[in-house]
Scaffold this motif. Structure first.
Motif: not given
Length: 436
Positions: A246-254, A243-244, A197-200
């Protein structure tokens, strides 16, 4: 009587009683076969397990994760209180440089949308996170190094290294479909669509990929119900991050969800885990399991060795019985030998040589047969391991096992033949000649 004379007479005697000699040799050979086969299999199994534990095997691995932030500490790298240290390339190089570390396998994860496009006939999706599918985490690793990862195959196979259209699922995925482990094979060959996913909001987009389920695995590399090659997961994650949020689909930061570190030797697992912890990362290692495995392997070796030893003892009793029968049958021969000048020592030597020959021949045949049986077992085991995507075993016959099978059989034969030989040596010449 010289030793050469003793060997010549022993050979003639065994030739005249070929049937009994063959049966005795077979009895000794059977005992040696069991001993050599069991010791070879046990030794190879122990070597294989310890190799897995100490040279790339998952059981010797140390799981590394980013440590939880400590508000009382200042992280100099990130220049703010309690900031956790990311698992990135710098961490990878730092851990690889630690003494005792044999290899480091990074693990990546990505949040994706999964929409099954074909399911077993008995499965109907319900309570899904997204219309028709699931929000799920996919785990990526270098599948070309599967022997160094805590992943085992339950059905099918692993995705091909470098493939982006193959996926393996875990028992957790089966549970979401309402299936049990016994039904794992039913999902192999099914297809699904994966979307990074990408965006919001209404601007949410997806990078869609159709993938085939090629296997069901049990994996402990990271949290996630799908397993793919590292490259495919990294690409999906990078596309989403570009794409910034995406809420609950946000990717891990590490960059990495975890690292799987393997110690060079079994006795270095604890040291490696402590060094990584001191560097600033959370670690887990199955140290208690390693100790338990070593103890159980030792028990197995003792049991198998005991079985082989019992077989050799039984064979030695057969030799003793055969030698006693020979003494009874050859009383006249013994009397004649003594009448022409043979001493008690000469007669003793003759019977001991016969026993040693029987033991030597039986031990040699038993050692070869035991090696052949162990090789057959090894071939079956290799086929199974290959089917599971694991490295096969390299069967070898240790020199001490081969030597012990041959010389041990001969020594036991000598011990078993000692009493009959002494009895024959002490037989008076007059009584022996007159007993015929």
């Amino acid at each position: 009587m010289t030793w050469l004379d003793a060997f010549s007479l022993a050979a003639k005697s065994l030739g005249r009683r070929a049937g009994r000699a063959v049966l005795t040799v077979l009895a000794v050979g059977l005992g040696a076969t069991l001993l050599v086969a069991l010791l070879t299999i046990a030794g190879t199994a122990r070597t294989r397990v310890l190799s897995e534990l100490s040279k790339g095997g998952p059981l010797a691995g140390v799981k590394v994760a980013a440590a939880e932030p400590d508000p009382t500490q200042i992280d100099e790298d990130n220049a703010k209180p309690g900031a956790p240290k990311d698992l990135d390339e710098r961490a990878l190089d730092q851990i690889r440089a630690l003494p005792g570390v044999g290899s480091v396998v990074p693990v990546v994860t990505a949040r994706i949308v999964v929409v099954p496009t074909s399911l077993p006939p008995t499965v109907t999706l319900s309570n899904t996170d997204v219309p028709g599918g699931f929000a799920e985490t996919v785990v990526g690793a270098n599948l070309g190094r599967i022997s160094a990862l805590p992943i085992s195959i339950l059905a099918g196979r692993l995705p091909t290294a470098g493939a982006s259209t193959e996926v393996a699922v875990t028992p957790g995925w089966l549970q979401q479909l309402g299936l049990g482990r016994k039904e794992a094979a039913s999902v192999v060959g099914q297809t699904m669509v994966l979307a990074a996913p990408r965006g919001r909001g209404r601007g949410l987009q997806g990078r869609w990929t159709k993938a085939t389920v090629v296997g069901v695995v049990a994996q402990e590399a990271a949290s996630g119900q799908l397993v793919m090659d590292q490259g495919a997961v990294t690409e999906a994650r990078a596309w989403s991050q570009a794409g910034g949020p995406v809420g609950r689909f946000s990717q891990p930061s590490s960059p990495y969800a975890g690292l799987f570190v393997v110690a060079r030797r079994l006795d270095q697992v604890t040291q490696v885990r402590q060094e990584i912890t001191q560097v600033g990362y959370s670690t887990q290692a199955p140290e208690n399991l390693i100790a338990s495995v070593q103890r159980y392997l030792r028990v197995v070796e003792i049991v198998l060795t005991g079985i082989g030893a019992i077989a050799l003892v039984i064979a030695s009793l057969g030799i003793a019985n055969a030698m006693l029968a020979a003494v009874r049958e050859r009383r006249r021969e013994i009397g004649v030998l003594k009448a022409i000048g043979a001493s008690d020592g000469d007669v003793l030597r003759l019977f001991l040589v016969e026993a040693a020959v029987l033991g030597l021949v039986g031990g040699a045949l038993g050692t070869l047969t035991g090696w052949a049986i162990a090789s057959g077992v090894g071939s079956v085991v290799n086929t199974y391991l290959t089917d599971q995507g694991l490295a096969g075993v390299r069967l070898s016959l240790p020199g001490w096992v081969a030597l012990g099978g041959v010389l041990g059989s001969m020594v036991l034969a000598l011990l078993a033949g000692t009493a009959p030989a002494v009895r024959a040596a002490r037989l008076p010449a007059r009584e022996a000649v007159g007993a015929a």
